[in-house]
Design a protein around this motif. Structure first.
Motif, PDB file in Angstrom:
ATOM      1  N   LEU A  55       0.850  -1.184   0.000  1.00 56.01           N
ATOM      2  CA  LEU A  55       0.000   0.000   0.000  1.00 56.01           C
ATOM      3  C   LEU A  55       0.890   1.239   0.000  1.00 56.01           C
ATOM      4  O   LEU A  55       1.816   1.341   0.816  1.00 56.01           O
ATOM      5  N   VAL A  56       0.610   2.178  -0.899  1.00 54.99           N
ATOM      6  CA  VAL A  56       1.380   3.425  -0.965  1.00 54.99           C
ATOM      7  C   VAL A  56       0.481   4.573  -0.532  1.00 54.99           C
ATOM      8  O   VAL A  56      -0.531   4.865  -1.168  1.00 54.99           O
ATOM      9  N   PHE A  57       0.851   5.214   0.575  1.00 56.76           N
ATOM     10  CA  PHE A  57       0.063   6.272   1.195  1.00 56.76           C
ATOM     11  C   PHE A  57       0.678   7.647   0.901  1.00 56.76           C
ATOM     12  O   PHE A  57       1.899   7.774   0.768  1.00 56.76           O
ATOM     13  N   ASN A  58      -0.185   8.673   0.893  1.00 51.04           N
ATOM     14  CA  ASN A  58       0.268  10.056   0.805  1.00 51.04           C
ATOM     15  C   ASN A  58       0.251  10.644   2.211  1.00 51.04           C
ATOM     16  O   ASN A  58      -0.814  10.799   2.819  1.00 51.04           O
ATOM     17  N   ASP A  59       1.420  10.991   2.744  1.00 54.24           N
ATOM     18  CA  ASP A  59       1.511  11.431   4.135  1.00 54.24           C
ATOM     19  C   ASP A  59       1.440  12.945   4.310  1.00 54.24           C
ATOM     20  O   ASP A  59       1.860  13.494   5.332  1.00 54.24           O
ATOM     21  N   GLU A 192      -0.177  -7.091  10.212  1.00 51.09           N
ATOM     22  CA  GLU A 192      -0.194  -8.469  10.705  1.00 51.09           C
ATOM     23  C   GLU A 192      -0.575  -9.453   9.603  1.00 51.09           C
ATOM     24  O   GLU A 192      -0.178 -10.626   9.644  1.00 51.09           O
ATOM     25  N   HIS A 193      -1.335  -8.982   8.616  1.00 50.58           N
ATOM     26  CA  HIS A 193      -1.733  -9.790   7.462  1.00 50.58           C
ATOM     27  C   HIS A 193      -0.593  -9.928   6.449  1.00 50.58           C
ATOM     28  O   HIS A 193      -0.705 -10.675   5.482  1.00 50.58           O
ATOM     29  N   GLY A 194       0.493  -9.192   6.670  1.00 51.90           N
ATOM     30  CA  GLY A 194       1.635  -9.261   5.761  1.00 51.90           C
ATOM     31  C   GLY A 194       1.626  -8.233   4.657  1.00 51.90           C
ATOM     32  O   GLY A 194       2.444  -8.302   3.724  1.00 51.90           O
ATOM     33  N   VAL A 195       0.724  -7.259   4.753  1.00 50.92           N
ATOM     34  CA  VAL A 195       0.664  -6.188   3.761  1.00 50.92           C
ATOM     35  C   VAL A 195       1.686  -5.118   4.138  1.00 50.92           C
ATOM     36  O   VAL A 195       1.741  -4.667   5.291  1.00 50.92           O
ATOM     37  N   ASN A 196       2.498  -4.714   3.187  1.00 51.64           N
ATOM     38  CA  ASN A 196       3.545  -3.716   3.424  1.00 51.64           C
ATOM     39  C   ASN A 196       3.035  -2.309   3.129  1.00 51.64           C
ATOM     40  O   ASN A 196       2.042  -2.129   2.415  1.00 51.64           O
ATOM     41  N   SER A 197       3.730  -1.314   3.661  1.00 54.96           N
ATOM     42  CA  SER A 197       3.356   0.089   3.480  1.00 54.96           C
ATOM     43  C   SER A 197       4.556   0.903   3.029  1.00 54.96           C
ATOM     44  O   SER A 197       5.690   0.622   3.418  1.00 54.96           O
ATOM     45  N   ALA A 198       4.272   1.905   2.204  1.00 56.89           N
ATOM     46  CA  ALA A 198       5.283   2.879   1.782  1.00 56.89           C
ATOM     47  C   ALA A 198       4.593   4.228   1.645  1.00 56.89           C
ATOM     48  O   ALA A 198       3.358   4.310   1.606  1.00 56.89           O
ATOM     49  N   TYR A 199       5.390   5.293   1.559  1.00 57.79           N
ATOM     50  CA  TYR A 199       4.818   6.640   1.575  1.00 57.79           C
ATOM     51  C   TYR A 199       5.426   7.513   0.483  1.00 57.79           C
ATOM     52  O   TYR A 199       6.595   7.379   0.130  1.00 57.79           O
ATOM     53  N   ILE A 200       4.571   8.397  -0.030  1.00 60.01           N
ATOM     54  CA  ILE A 200       5.015   9.519  -0.854  1.00 60.01           C
ATOM     55  C   ILE A 200       4.398  10.763  -0.213  1.00 60.01           C
ATOM     56  O   ILE A 200       3.558  10.662   0.689  1.00 60.01           O
ATOM     57  N   THR A 201       4.823  11.933  -0.667  1.00 56.91           N
ATOM     58  CA  THR A 201       4.168  13.174  -0.265  1.00 56.91           C
ATOM     59  C   THR A 201       3.766  13.929  -1.522  1.00 56.91           C
ATOM     60  O   THR A 201       4.619  14.213  -2.367  1.00 56.91           O
ATOM     61  N   ARG A 246       1.246  -6.969  -5.729  1.00 58.17           N
ATOM     62  CA  ARG A 246       0.598  -5.769  -6.266  1.00 58.17           C
ATOM     63  C   ARG A 246       0.993  -4.503  -5.510  1.00 58.17           C
ATOM     64  O   ARG A 246       1.150  -4.517  -4.288  1.00 58.17           O
ATOM     65  N   VAL A 247       1.119  -3.431  -6.283  1.00 59.82           N
ATOM     66  CA  VAL A 247       1.267  -2.095  -5.711  1.00 59.82           C
ATOM     67  C   VAL A 247      -0.108  -1.434  -5.755  1.00 59.82           C
ATOM     68  O   VAL A 247      -0.689  -1.258  -6.834  1.00 59.82           O
ATOM     69  N   VAL A 248      -0.644  -1.099  -4.586  1.00 57.56           N
ATOM     70  CA  VAL A 248      -1.978  -0.509  -4.481  1.00 57.56           C
ATOM     71  C   VAL A 248      -1.844   0.913  -3.951  1.00 57.56           C
ATOM     72  O   VAL A 248      -1.362   1.124  -2.830  1.00 57.56           O
ATOM     73  N   CYS A 249      -2.238   1.870  -4.753  1.00 59.87           N
ATOM     74  CA  CYS A 249      -2.169   3.276  -4.343  1.00 59.87           C
ATOM     75  C   CYS A 249      -3.368   3.619  -3.474  1.00 59.87           C
ATOM     76  O   CYS A 249      -4.514   3.304  -3.821  1.00 59.87           O
ATOM     77  N   VAL A 250      -3.111   4.266  -2.366  1.00 57.79           N
ATOM     78  CA  VAL A 250      -4.180   4.779  -1.517  1.00 57.79           C
ATOM     79  C   VAL A 250      -4.448   6.212  -1.971  1.00 57.79           C
ATOM     80  O   VAL A 250      -3.769   7.152  -1.564  1.00 57.79           O
ATOM     81  N   GLY A 251      -5.400   6.347  -2.875  1.00 57.44           N
ATOM     82  CA  GLY A 251      -5.793   7.659  -3.359  1.00 57.44           C
ATOM     83  C   GLY A 251      -5.172   8.035  -4.689  1.00 57.44           C
ATOM     84  O   GLY A 251      -4.096   7.570  -5.071  1.00 57.44           O
ATOM     85  N   ASP A 288      -1.083  -1.181  -9.603  1.00 57.55           N
ATOM     86  CA  ASP A 288      -1.900  -2.344  -9.964  1.00 57.55           C
ATOM     87  C   ASP A 288      -3.300  -2.239  -9.389  1.00 57.55           C
ATOM     88  O   ASP A 288      -4.238  -2.840  -9.919  1.00 57.55           O
ATOM     89  N   GLY A 289      -3.443  -1.518  -8.300  1.00 58.70           N
ATOM     90  CA  GLY A 289      -4.733  -1.330  -7.655  1.00 58.70           C
ATOM     91  C   GLY A 289      -4.840   0.079  -7.119  1.00 58.70           C
ATOM     92  O   GLY A 289      -3.838   0.793  -6.966  1.00 58.70           O
ATOM     93  N   LEU A 290      -6.069   0.500  -6.834  1.00 58.00           N
ATOM     94  CA  LEU A 290      -6.313   1.866  -6.361  1.00 58.00           C
ATOM     95  C   LEU A 290      -7.477   1.858  -5.380  1.00 58.00           C
ATOM     96  O   LEU A 290      -8.544   1.313  -5.666  1.00 58.00           O
ATOM     97  N   ILE A 291      -7.257   2.461  -4.225  1.00 60.83           N
ATOM     98  CA  ILE A 291      -8.328   2.737  -3.274  1.00 60.83           C
ATOM     99  C   ILE A 291      -8.662   4.214  -3.406  1.00 60.83           C
ATOM    100  O   ILE A 291      -7.775   5.072  -3.314  1.00 60.83           O
ATOM    101  N   THR A 292      -9.933   4.531  -3.638  1.00 62.36           N
ATOM    102  CA  THR A 292     -10.291   5.915  -3.917  1.00 62.36           C
ATOM    103  C   THR A 292     -11.725   6.180  -3.512  1.00 62.36           C
ATOM    104  O   THR A 292     -12.553   5.259  -3.462  1.00 62.36           O
ATOM    105  N   ASN A 293     -12.028   7.430  -3.207  1.00 62.19           N
ATOM    106  CA  ASN A 293     -13.403   7.842  -2.962  1.00 62.19           C
ATOM    107  C   ASN A 293     -14.122   8.053  -4.290  1.00 62.19           C
ATOM    108  O   ASN A 293     -13.540   7.912  -5.367  1.00 62.19           O
TER     109      ASN A 293
END
Length: 342
Positions: A55-59, A192-201, A246-251, A288-293
């Protein structure tokens, strides 16, 4: 593909525009958009991800970017900071009966005397007092800027709920809203499920709310936003891809930053400006994936998700969401999209 603005229009009942957050962040609904549609809760997100996914988050953190006051002449003004320019200057939108000229002094929030230095395109170049850093002054005297479709003033609840729980780099005038659905327990469950996180700004500018004013989308000029992609995120994405995950963008902001940083064909770490305008037909490099409103009719963000998941899939998803009374926009519900392989 010759696309027009009308290709991205839809009718939204006004009562579906969320005016306030739900009691808990993860209470939001989550529409999985794949070969079929599935109605889930955001708390079900771990079931859509597998160990090793990223999961790639915008911080970015939302500034207290709205200020009210008067000009020297006594005329009322409303200032919306677009972006800081160093420690004491900023670009801003100004709403006033007459546009202030260079040299005009603005008296804001009964505490700040701000000088108009000039224009920079549609924005005004402002100088703030050197008594403190600009961000500190805004946090002390400014107001949280809720989006224009939320028909109320910001309250105490918004101070926490219109920020992501992982916000740390101040610079935005609007929240990266897909991230508002995450709370600390969900982040712990994902880890805990094994999903990794990374950040961009990526610092979201007020231009994100500007309407597209041309029918021929090839004539649209995209607003620019500053972004930073750390080397650690580039490395995490490379490792994820190498492992077949998969790389899943958060937003959409995370997606724009990564796709902008990969325009050369290779994802590059560093800081830059993005004016990337993504339309159907765009070849995605990273996500590869996107979480979005859910996004506004005729908006560049609706165009982006249509490019990612496919126009037909998005039209079907939005029709379903309206029929099922999903909540729309910043405080609304979310979708989980998979990249269209066609």
């Amino acid at each position: 593909m010759a696309l027009t603005l009308d290709d991205f229009d839809y009718l939204l009942p006004p009562e579906l525009i969320a005016q306030a957050p739900l009691e808990r962040r993860t209470d939001s609904r989550l529409l999985q958009v794949s070969t079929a549609l599935a109605d889930l809760r955001f708390s079900n997100l771990p079931s859509l991800l597998t160990p090793g996914d990223l999961l790639v988050f915008n911080d970015t953190r939302v500034l207290h970017a709205r200020l009210f006051g008067t000009k020297d002449t006594g005329g009322q003004v409303e200032v919306m900071i677009e972006r800081p320019l160093g420690a004491h200057e900023a670009l801003a939108q100004i709403r006033a009966s007459k546009s202030p000229k260079p040299g005009t002094r603005l008296h804001l929030e009964g505490a700040l005397e701000v000088e108009v230095l000039g224009r920079a395109g549609e924005f005004f170049h402002l100088r703030f007092p050197a008594t403190a850093d600009l961000v500190e002054l805004l946090e002390r005297h400014g107001r949280l800027p809720l989006p224009p479709y939320i028909e109320r003033a910001a309250g105490n609840t918004d101070e926490s709920r219109y920020q992501t729980v992982y916000a740390r780099n101040p610079g935005s005038v609007a929240a990266p809203t897909a991230g508002l659905h995450f709370d600390e327990p969900l982040l712990t469950r994902l880890a805990e499920h094994g999903v990794n996180s990374a950040y961009i700004t990526l610092n979201v500018g007020a231009g994100t709310f500007q309407p597209v004013r041309v029918q021929d989308l090839s004539e649209h000029k995209m607003h620019t936003e500053a972004y930073f992609v750390p080397q650690a995120t580039v490395d995490a994405i490379a490792a994820t891809k190498a492992a077949g995950k998969r790389v899943v963008c958060v937003g959409t902001t995370s997606m724009r930053a990564l796709e902008s940083a990969a325009r050369s064909g290779t994802l590059q770490a560093g800081e830059a400006e993005s004016d990337l305008f993504i339309l159907p037909g765009y070849a995605f490099q990273v996500a590869d994936g996107l979480i979005t409103n859910f996004h506004l009719p005729k908006s560049t963000l609706l165009m982006l998700v249509s490019a990612f998941a496919g126009m037909d899939a998005i039209r079907r998803a939005y029709a379903h969401a309206i029929a099922q009374r999903y909540r729309f926009f910043s405080y609304g519900d979310a979708m989980f999209l998979t990249r269209n392989s066609q």
